[in-house]
Design a protein around this motif. Structure first.
Motif, mmCIF file in Angstrom:
data_model
loop_
_atom_site.group_PDB
_atom_site.id
_atom_site.type_symbol
_atom_site.label_atom_id
_atom_site.label_comp_id
_atom_site.label_asym_id
_atom_site.label_seq_id
_atom_site.Cartn_x
_atom_site.Cartn_y
_atom_site.Cartn_z
ATOM 1 N N VAL A 25 5.990 -6.150 -18.306
ATOM 2 C CA VAL A 25 6.538 -6.943 -19.416
ATOM 3 C C VAL A 25 5.421 -7.268 -20.400
ATOM 4 N N THR A 26 5.641 -6.976 -21.671
ATOM 5 C CA THR A 26 4.660 -7.259 -22.712
ATOM 6 C C THR A 26 5.290 -8.129 -23.793
ATOM 7 N N GLY A 27 4.417 -8.777 -24.573
ATOM 8 C CA GLY A 27 4.899 -9.662 -25.626
ATOM 9 C C GLY A 27 4.946 -11.100 -25.128
ATOM 10 N N SER B 289 8.536 -12.481 -24.218
ATOM 11 C CA SER B 289 9.098 -11.780 -23.060
ATOM 12 C C SER B 289 8.418 -12.218 -21.770
ATOM 13 N N ARG B 290 7.099 -12.363 -21.801
ATOM 14 C CA ARG B 290 6.378 -12.765 -20.606
ATOM 15 C C ARG B 290 6.676 -14.222 -20.257
ATOM 16 N N LEU C 261 13.380 -12.861 -29.265
ATOM 17 C CA LEU C 261 13.060 -12.136 -28.035
ATOM 18 C C LEU C 261 13.454 -10.669 -28.150
ATOM 19 N N MET C 262 14.642 -10.416 -28.649
ATOM 20 C CA MET C 262 15.113 -9.036 -28.792
ATOM 21 C C MET C 262 14.282 -8.269 -29.817
ATOM 22 N N GLU D 120 11.133 -8.860 -30.525
ATOM 23 C CA GLU D 120 9.839 -8.594 -29.888
ATOM 24 C C GLU D 120 9.947 -7.423 -28.918
ATOM 25 N N GLN D 121 11.008 -7.387 -28.134
ATOM 26 C CA GLN D 121 11.182 -6.313 -27.158
ATOM 27 C C GLN D 121 11.339 -4.960 -27.851
ATOM 28 N N GLU E 67 7.840 -3.979 -29.049
ATOM 29 C CA GLU E 67 6.998 -3.538 -27.935
ATOM 30 C C GLU E 67 7.412 -2.151 -27.448
ATOM 31 N N ALA E 68 8.727 -1.887 -27.465
ATOM 32 C CA ALA E 68 9.220 -0.568 -27.040
ATOM 33 C C ALA E 68 8.760 0.518 -28.025
#
Length: 218
Positions: free
Chosen positions: A84-86, A89-90, A205-206, A208-209, A212-213
């Motif tokens: 898990v990154t960000g 998210s973490r 959150l979404m 950021e995810q 990161e993806a």
């Protein structure tokens, strides 16, 4: 002979674990002072005298119960944070791991750590503090990262103390038996701490995810 010794060690290890889990249940249900060694031994089908083959005293067993809760919690944190990154998210994963620990398999042991900590001798508390320090460092890293990204405006240490206390009490007022309930409860905690609505937090959150993806694919 070596194989026989290995089998005996495995059996002893399993009995120790069963005794720790039985003690955790009874200490949590009846209280440490009101739980007897005889009751714990009977819970796993042993005589009261047999328990001292595995643990020197009831106090030693209490330390093992609390250590079991702490170590199980650290394992869950590692699982939830893996890959898990960000910062958001973490942070979300960290809270989810804590709630999963106190409502799952090590839950009784966690409750005992709150209620019976003062029953431990000083040397036991000192040994357990090293485990607690590892957990504190994980929390401080996550909260400090949130602050560095501008999401958190108050003291990371104060937030840690308040948030863990609130999380520990959450099973009294909410049910997290499903993954959906767990995520919803974690969203509540995250949005309150960061002073935003659940929807605002979820959107961040979404986003950021997704970012990161994209980084991972680049």
């Amino acid at each position: 002979m070596a194989r026989q010794n290995e089998t005996e060690d495995n059996q002893n290890g399993k009995r120790r674990e069963k005794l720790i889990q039985a003690a955790a249940r009874l200490f949590n249900k009846n209280g440490y002072d009101r739980t007897t060694v005889r009751q714990i031994a009977a819970e796993v089908g042993l005589t009261s005298g047999s328990i001292f083959y595995y643990f020197e005293s009831k106090e030693v067993l209490l330390e093992e119960v609390i250590a079991f809760g702490m170590k199980s919690g650290l394992v869950l944190v590692e699982e939830f944070l893996s890959g898990v990154t960000g910062p958001l998210s973490r942070f979300h994963a960290l809270l989810a791991s804590h709630l999963s620990a106190i409502t799952g398999r090590p839950g009784d042991a966690h409750e005992v750590s709150f209620s019976a900590w003062k029953s431990l001798p000083p040397e036991s508390r000192q040994r357990l503090r090293s485990l607690n320090q590892l957990y504190r460092e994980i929390w401080m890293q996550s909260l400090t990262e949130l602050k560095a990204h501008g999401y958190l405006h108050s003291s990371p240490e104060h937030c840690r103390l308040v948030l863990i206390a609130a999380l520990n009490w959450s099973p009294v007022w909410t049910d997290v038996t499903t993954k959906s309930q767990l995520n919803k409860t974690v969203d509540h905690f995250c949005s309150v701490l960061l002073n935003m609505t659940d929807a605002e937090f979820r959107d961040l959150l979404m986003a950021e995810q997704a970012e990161e993806a994209a980084k991972a694919e680049a």
